[in-house]
Design a protein around this motif. Structure first.
Motif, PDB file in Angstrom:
ATOM      1  N   ILE A 174     -51.783 -58.441  79.568  1.00 50.01           N
ATOM      2  CA  ILE A 174     -51.999 -57.891  80.903  1.00 50.01           C
ATOM      3  C   ILE A 174     -50.683 -57.847  81.677  1.00 50.01           C
ATOM      4  O   ILE A 174     -50.378 -56.865  82.371  1.00 50.01           O
ATOM      5  CB  ILE A 174     -53.046 -58.727  81.654  1.00 50.01           C
ATOM      6  CG1 ILE A 174     -54.408 -58.583  80.971  1.00 50.01           C
ATOM      7  CG2 ILE A 174     -53.134 -58.293  83.121  1.00 50.01           C
ATOM      8  CD1 ILE A 174     -55.498 -59.446  81.574  1.00 50.01           C
ATOM      9  N   VAL A 175     -49.899 -58.916  81.561  1.00 57.87           N
ATOM     10  CA  VAL A 175     -48.599 -58.939  82.232  1.00 57.87           C
ATOM     11  C   VAL A 175     -47.717 -57.811  81.700  1.00 57.87           C
ATOM     12  O   VAL A 175     -47.009 -57.137  82.452  1.00 57.87           O
ATOM     13  CB  VAL A 175     -47.898 -60.292  82.026  1.00 57.87           C
ATOM     14  CG1 VAL A 175     -46.503 -60.279  82.646  1.00 57.87           C
ATOM     15  CG2 VAL A 175     -48.725 -61.412  82.650  1.00 57.87           C
ATOM     16  N   ALA A 176     -47.776 -57.576  80.392  1.00 63.34           N
ATOM     17  CA  ALA A 176     -46.971 -56.507  79.788  1.00 63.34           C
ATOM     18  C   ALA A 176     -47.418 -55.136  80.275  1.00 63.34           C
ATOM     19  O   ALA A 176     -46.593 -54.250  80.515  1.00 63.34           O
ATOM     20  CB  ALA A 176     -47.074 -56.586  78.266  1.00 63.34           C
ATOM     21  N   ARG A 177     -48.726 -54.962  80.437  1.00 66.58           N
ATOM     22  CA  ARG A 177     -49.221 -53.678  80.972  1.00 66.58           C
ATOM     23  C   ARG A 177     -48.693 -53.455  82.386  1.00 66.58           C
ATOM     24  O   ARG A 177     -48.282 -52.357  82.747  1.00 66.58           O
ATOM     25  CB  ARG A 177     -50.752 -53.675  80.985  1.00 66.58           C
ATOM     26  CG  ARG A 177     -51.398 -53.590  79.615  1.00 66.58           C
ATOM     27  CD  ARG A 177     -52.893 -53.349  79.760  1.00 66.58           C
ATOM     28  NE  ARG A 177     -53.550 -53.416  78.469  1.00 66.58           N
ATOM     29  CZ  ARG A 177     -54.207 -54.469  78.017  1.00 66.58           C
ATOM     30  NH1 ARG A 177     -54.276 -55.552  78.764  1.00 66.58           N
ATOM     31  NH2 ARG A 177     -54.781 -54.460  76.839  1.00 66.58           N
ATOM     32  N   ASP A 178     -48.737 -54.527  83.186  1.00 65.10           N
ATOM     33  CA  ASP A 178     -48.252 -54.412  84.561  1.00 65.10           C
ATOM     34  C   ASP A 178     -46.774 -54.042  84.597  1.00 65.10           C
ATOM     35  O   ASP A 178     -46.315 -53.322  85.494  1.00 65.10           O
ATOM     36  CB  ASP A 178     -48.473 -55.733  85.306  1.00 65.10           C
ATOM     37  CG  ASP A 178     -49.947 -56.007  85.569  1.00 65.10           C
ATOM     38  OD1 ASP A 178     -50.749 -55.052  85.495  1.00 65.10           O
ATOM     39  OD2 ASP A 178     -50.294 -57.171  85.847  1.00 65.10           O
ATOM     40  N   ALA A 179     -46.020 -54.558  83.617  1.00 60.41           N
ATOM     41  CA  ALA A 179     -44.583 -54.284  83.577  1.00 60.41           C
ATOM     42  C   ALA A 179     -44.291 -52.816  83.282  1.00 60.41           C
ATOM     43  O   ALA A 179     -43.183 -52.344  83.521  1.00 60.41           O
ATOM     44  CB  ALA A 179     -43.909 -55.163  82.520  1.00 60.41           C
ATOM     45  N   LEU A 180     -45.302 -52.089  82.771  1.00 61.57           N
ATOM     46  CA  LEU A 180     -45.118 -50.675  82.444  1.00 61.57           C
ATOM     47  C   LEU A 180     -45.865 -49.740  83.384  1.00 61.57           C
ATOM     48  O   LEU A 180     -45.940 -48.537  83.126  1.00 61.57           O
ATOM     49  CB  LEU A 180     -45.570 -50.407  81.002  1.00 61.57           C
ATOM     50  CG  LEU A 180     -44.516 -50.543  79.907  1.00 61.57           C
ATOM     51  CD1 LEU A 180     -45.128 -50.185  78.557  1.00 61.57           C
ATOM     52  CD2 LEU A 180     -43.317 -49.661  80.177  1.00 61.57           C
TER      53      LEU A 180
END
Length: 271
Positions: A74-80
């Protein structure tokens, strides 16, 4: 679906982990021979596995049992997310061809690029590492402030990111290679070549299994998984050690209160 990964250490370490865009994640018996030593913090449980192993299912089981989970995916999705700092860096590096009509990053397309080219995977890692690191840290900090003593860190690339040293116990969701390949092809409706590329881009599940404190064999049915999870849950929820307690929020507040009382008592005695 985004796989993701992160690091919370200095840049030289965060550069070692990658955001494996796209994918998901799963020995006999639950507990390996290692003793479950405690970490040097409130209990941060490392949860990892491999693509199509069932890690996300186990993560959901923890949430269902009211144990907070910090999900690196989820954090990685937010980063993109569109127009975020990570988004701008990635689009500048990989070009507008990775974008969908709505301007969002096409994770499947980007995934095919990075899974087939190690140098591009490393580039993606360098671009997103700082954003994912800070996102993970903030989520853990918020949970600590709320007083949670046990937190699950759901990290697909726990070992690759060198984050295993920060978590104890480490739970690995494992399946055999044949089951992993079959489930991935069925889940994503992908070709065998694409599925193997994604699997081979990650550390092997057998190697992760050898470094785990607790291994959940997910080659069986959902009922089998639930039974194994119940055993793991009781271990994760066991009372904190003194080290873990003093580094939890309650322990920190207790120590602070003790210092304040000591100072006041000293003032009364000496003055």
């Amino acid at each position: 679906m985004l796989v993701g990964c992160f690091g919370i250490q200095r840049v030289s370490v965060t550069q070692q982990f990658c955001l494996s865009i796209i994918g998901g994640e799963g020995n006999r018996g639950l507990v390996k021979g290692k003793d479950l030593k405690q970490g040097a913090k409130m209990r941060l449980v490392g949860l990892t596995g491999g693509i199509a192993s069932g890690k996300s299912t186990v993560s959901s089981m923890f949430k269902h049992n009211h144990i907070p989970v910090v999900d690196a995916d989820i954090v990685a999705r937010d980063a993109l997310k569109k127009n975020s700092g990570g988004y701008k860096k990635v689009v500048a590096a990989f070009g507008p061809d990775i974008l969908q009509d709505d301007g969002q990053v096409d994770r499947l397309k980007l995934g095919r690029i990075v899974f087939s080219d190690a140098s591009k995977r490393q580039l993606l890692n360098r671009l997103l590492a700082p954003h994912i690191s800070s996102g993970i840290f903030l989520k853990v900090l918020k949970l600590w402030i709320k007083g949670h003593k046990v937190i699950i860190l759901d990290i697909p690339l726990l070992f690759e990111a060198k984050m295993d040293k920060w978590t104890k116990p480490i739970v690995v969701v494992w399946v055999d290679p044949e089951t992993q390949l079959r489930r991935l092809m069925e889940r994503d409706n992908s070709t065998e070549e694409d599925a193997r590329n994604r699997i081979n881009a990650q550390m092997s599940l057998d190697l992760k299994k050898s470094q785990a404190d607790i291994v959940i064999d997910n080659t069986g049915s959902r009922q089998d998984l639930q039974e194994r999870f119940s055993e793991v849950l009781s271990q994760v929820k066991r009372p904190l050690t003194w080290t873990e307690f003093w580094l939890s929020r309650d322990g920190t507040l207790s120590a602070l209160l003790g210092v304040i009382v000591g100072v006041l008592a000293g003032k009364k005695f000496f003055w």
